[in-house]
Write a protein that holds these residues in place. Structure first.
Motif, PDB file in Angstrom:
ATOM      1  N   VAL A   6      36.997 -36.807 -32.033  1.00 42.85           N
ATOM      2  CA  VAL A   6      36.216 -35.541 -31.382  1.00 42.85           C
ATOM      3  C   VAL A   6      36.962 -36.102 -29.983  1.00 42.85           C
ATOM      4  O   VAL A   6      36.734 -35.217 -28.514  1.00 42.85           O
ATOM      5  N   ILE A  10      38.641 -34.162 -27.140  1.00 42.88           N
ATOM      6  CA  ILE A  10      38.628 -33.087 -25.374  1.00 42.88           C
ATOM      7  C   ILE A  10      38.676 -33.944 -25.246  1.00 42.88           C
ATOM      8  O   ILE A  10      38.904 -33.029 -23.793  1.00 42.88           O
ATOM      9  N   PHE A  76      26.501 -32.040 -21.409  1.00 35.69           N
ATOM     10  CA  PHE A  76      27.976 -31.679 -22.353  1.00 35.69           C
ATOM     11  C   PHE A  76      27.986 -30.350 -21.772  1.00 35.69           C
ATOM     12  O   PHE A  76      29.210 -29.458 -21.228  1.00 35.69           O
ATOM     13  N   LEU A 125      30.519 -39.417 -24.768  1.00 39.67           N
ATOM     14  CA  LEU A 125      30.666 -39.736 -25.793  1.00 39.67           C
ATOM     15  C   LEU A 125      30.414 -40.380 -26.337  1.00 39.67           C
ATOM     16  O   LEU A 125      29.608 -40.774 -27.734  1.00 39.67           O
ATOM     17  N   GLN A 128      26.576 -39.953 -27.024  1.00 41.12           N
ATOM     18  CA  GLN A 128      26.212 -39.892 -28.377  1.00 41.12           C
ATOM     19  C   GLN A 128      26.601 -39.974 -29.745  1.00 41.12           C
ATOM     20  O   GLN A 128      25.497 -40.314 -30.361  1.00 41.12           O
ATOM     21  N   TYR A 129      27.532 -40.749 -30.069  1.00 40.54           N
ATOM     22  CA  TYR A 129      27.841 -41.217 -30.758  1.00 40.54           C
ATOM     23  C   TYR A 129      27.674 -43.176 -31.582  1.00 40.54           C
ATOM     24  O   TYR A 129      27.597 -43.024 -32.374  1.00 40.54           O
ATOM     25  N   LEU A 177      29.320 -28.566 -28.577  1.00 41.34           N
ATOM     26  CA  LEU A 177      28.469 -29.568 -28.905  1.00 41.34           C
ATOM     27  C   LEU A 177      27.359 -30.186 -27.536  1.00 41.34           C
ATOM     28  O   LEU A 177      26.326 -30.477 -28.663  1.00 41.34           O
TER      29      LEU A 177
END
Length: 187
Positions: A6, A10, A76, A125, A128-129, A177
């Protein structure tokens, strides 16, 4: 693996027509030495995105899960809107330095990336991850996918790229997202 893929996709899409891609074209035209330019872009991106991912990781520990979900989801969606705003490059951002082609590229690219869309996306990101290495590797690869060809083929590629379409696709991905985060799916 999802964080890496991702992040790569992105950033590669978001970088098309971005200020730092325009900088890649300018550096290639000015110096005509592609490999030191590409190396400078790689090192600058690694440093910049490692810092951004560290901030994203830090934010994850700072905010509670519910607040973080809303901040990330809205971030996002804001990125989707921001990516549709065309970038321009100021000539004073590409001043030659006494450090040679590599040094000029490293400094110019690092500074141009500060506060840029892809740096902010890297923060989001990483938050998020919660996968620092995967996000930095992915966002760096995305930058290289967009910028190495810009350096290698220069203006011939710039005029043929459907920038508005590519930005629209990237914006759609950011909206998806954001919606997934807000709905707490895939988290």
């Amino acid at each position: 693996m999802e964080a890496f893929l991702v992040s790569t996709g992105i950033v590669a899409l978001a970088e098309i027509g971005d200020k730092t891609q325009l900088l890649s074209f300018v550096l290639a035209a000015r110096f005509r030495k592609p490999w030191p330019i590409i190396a400078g872009i790689l090192v600058a991106t690694l440093a910049n995105h490692a810092f951004a991912a560290a901030v994203g990781t830090w934010i994850t520990g700072l905010l509670g899960p519910e607040v973080l979900r809303w901040v990330l989801g809205l971030s996002f969606i804001a990125m989707a809107a921001w990516i549709m705003v065309p970038d321009k490059l100021d000539e004073d951002e590409v001043q030659p330095l006494r450090f040679g082609v590599f040094g000029a590229t490293l400094v110019a690219f690092f500074l141009a990336e500060m506060g840029d869309k892809t740096q902010i996306a890297t923060v989001a990101l990483a938050a998020q991850y919660e996968a620092f290495v995967a996000v930095v590797a992915g966002t760096t690869l995305g930058m290289m996918i967009a910028n190495a060809p810009a350096v290698l083929v220069g203006d011939r590629l710039a005029h043929r790229m459907p920038v508005r379409l590519v930005h629209g696709i990237a914006a759609c991905i950011f909206v998806v997202l954001g919606a997934l985060v807000l709905m707490d799916i895939g988290a």
